[in-house]
Design a protein around this motif. Structure first.
Motif, short mmCIF file in Angstrom:
data_model
loop_
_atom_site.label_atom_id
_atom_site.label_comp_id
_atom_site.label_asym_id
_atom_site.label_seq_id
_atom_site.Cartn_x
_atom_site.Cartn_y
_atom_site.Cartn_z
N LEU A 150 -8.13 9.16 -6.27
CA LEU A 150 -7.91 7.73 -6.07
C LEU A 150 -7.65 7.43 -4.59
O LEU A 150 -8.14 6.43 -4.05
CB LEU A 150 -6.73 7.27 -6.92
CG LEU A 150 -6.96 7.20 -8.42
CD1 LEU A 150 -5.66 6.84 -9.15
CD2 LEU A 150 -8.05 6.18 -8.75
N ALA A 151 -6.87 8.30 -3.94
CA ALA A 151 -6.60 8.09 -2.52
C ALA A 151 -7.87 8.22 -1.69
O ALA A 151 -8.09 7.44 -0.75
CB ALA A 151 -5.56 9.12 -2.04
N LEU A 171 -13.97 3.51 0.48
CA LEU A 171 -14.49 2.17 0.23
C LEU A 171 -14.72 1.43 1.55
O LEU A 171 -13.80 1.34 2.37
CB LEU A 171 -13.53 1.37 -0.65
CG LEU A 171 -13.48 1.72 -2.13
CD1 LEU A 171 -12.37 0.93 -2.81
CD2 LEU A 171 -14.81 1.44 -2.79
N THR A 178 -9.98 5.06 -2.02
CA THR A 178 -9.50 3.94 -1.18
C THR A 178 -9.89 4.14 0.28
O THR A 178 -10.09 3.17 1.02
CB THR A 178 -7.98 3.80 -1.29
OG1 THR A 178 -7.35 5.00 -0.79
CG2 THR A 178 -7.55 3.57 -2.72
N SER A 179 -9.98 5.41 0.71
CA SER A 179 -10.37 5.67 2.09
C SER A 179 -11.87 5.50 2.31
O SER A 179 -12.30 5.11 3.39
CB SER A 179 -9.94 7.09 2.48
OG SER A 179 -10.37 7.42 3.79
N GLY A 183 0.81 -1.21 0.00
CA GLY A 183 0.00 0.00 0.00
C GLY A 183 0.84 1.26 0.00
O GLY A 183 0.57 2.22 -0.75
N VAL A 223 -3.21 3.53 1.96
CA VAL A 223 -2.95 4.32 0.76
C VAL A 223 -3.27 5.80 0.98
O VAL A 223 -2.45 6.68 0.69
CB VAL A 223 -3.74 3.77 -0.45
CG1 VAL A 223 -3.62 4.71 -1.64
CG2 VAL A 223 -3.24 2.39 -0.82
N PHE A 224 -4.45 6.10 1.49
CA PHE A 224 -4.88 7.49 1.63
C PHE A 224 -3.91 8.30 2.50
O PHE A 224 -3.46 9.38 2.12
CB PHE A 224 -6.29 7.55 2.22
CG PHE A 224 -6.75 8.94 2.52
CD1 PHE A 224 -7.19 9.77 1.51
CD2 PHE A 224 -6.75 9.43 3.82
CE1 PHE A 224 -7.61 11.07 1.78
CE2 PHE A 224 -7.17 10.72 4.10
CZ PHE A 224 -7.60 11.54 3.08
N LEU A 281 -5.01 -1.51 1.40
CA LEU A 281 -6.04 -0.50 1.12
C LEU A 281 -6.16 0.50 2.27
O LEU A 281 -6.51 1.66 2.06
CB LEU A 281 -7.38 -1.20 0.90
CG LEU A 281 -8.48 -0.40 0.20
CD1 LEU A 281 -8.09 -0.06 -1.22
CD2 LEU A 281 -9.79 -1.19 0.21
N SER A 282 -5.85 0.08 3.48
CA SER A 282 -6.03 0.93 4.66
C SER A 282 -4.97 2.01 4.78
O SER A 282 -5.17 2.97 5.55
CB SER A 282 -6.02 0.07 5.93
OG SER A 282 -7.05 -0.90 5.91
#
Length: 259
Positions: A93-94, A100, A97-98, A69, A130-131, A127-128
């Motif tokens: 995109l970031a 979702l 991911t936050s 990530g 990335v943001f 996924l957790s």
């Protein structure tokens, strides 16, 4: 008063409040075990090899997702610097991911994964983070001193030279702060992924499901505290690494305090 004294006082107050609630009507039927019950079970769990195996496999999945990530996040941040017009897309995109819901993505990933695979844990861990890392990296890379950037350009330096000589160094404090926050998030994502995975026989999430099935509240509390301790240890470790790599970020506060 040293900062650690306040931390100890806070922990003591939390434990006292926990004990009071445990013996109150809110904790009836064993829904909230006493600190002594949790401590005793924790002492027995420490001597159980399966307990440490669960911590190890979950931490391994969290670490793998953490690296993946953060790698994706750093690539997005570098693309933004090389192509400034892509900042809006990278940020969106970031944010996606936050936003979702992991509880909705987890079952989908589990269905597409092989039984016994930890792909779901790794994916949710990745996924957790990335943001947090994307935002921290972009802010850090854009915080470089304009005078230093002008010097690089005056000597004919390219955009890559700016990134390598100035922006990366300026971005380290913000980047490490983001990585520090991302560590507990990755571990939480890995634990949550074990809830949806099929065919796993070990892991913190697996033990939590087992404790929930048998309505063992004390074991749930032990595992919850264990998860918090592991996540806190990762946070502390990255914080120490950050202080070693960027001593100037803490040195300014020390010098100001001295004056």
């Amino acid at each position: 008063m040293p900062p650690w004294v306040g931390g100890i006082i806070g922990v003591v107050l939390i434990v006292v409040l926990w004990a009071v609630v445990a013996v109150s009507p809110f904790g009836r039927d064993g829904a909230i075990p006493t600190p002594l019950d949790v401590l005793q079970l924790f002492g027995r769990a420490v001597g159980d090899p399966s307990y440490w195996e669960a911590i190890g496999v979950t931490s391994l999945a969290a670490g793998e997702g953490y690296l993946i990530g953060n790698g994706v996040a750093l690539v997005l941040a570098l693309i933004v610097l090389l192509v400034p017009r892509s900042e809006g897309l990278a940020t969106q995109l970031a944010v996606v991911t936050s936003c979702l819901p992991l509880t909705a993505i987890g079952p989908l990933v589990a269905i597409m994964s092989q039984a016994g695979s930890r792909t779901t844990s790794v994916f949710l861990a990745a996924l957790s983070v990335v943001f947090t890392t994307v935002i921290g990296s972009i802010l850090g890379l854009k915080s470089a001193n304009t005078t230093q950037l002008d010097v690089v350009r005056a000597y004919g330096g390219s955009r890559l030279t700016e990134i390598r000589k100035v922006r990366l160094i300026a971005a380290l404090p913000s980047l490490l702060a983001a990585l520090k926050i991302a560590a507990p998030a990755a571990f939480l994502g890995a634990v949550l992924g074990e809830y949806f995975a099929v065919g796993l026989d070990s892991g913190i999430g697996v033990l939590l499901l087992n404790a929930q099935f048998y309505n063992d509240a004390t074991r749930v509390w032990v595992l919850a505290i264990t998860s918090g301790a592991v996540a806190g240890a990762a946070y502390f470790l990255i914080d120490r690494i950050g202080r070693l790599l960027t001593p100037w970020s803490a040195g300014d506060r020390t010098r100001k305090a001295a004056f």
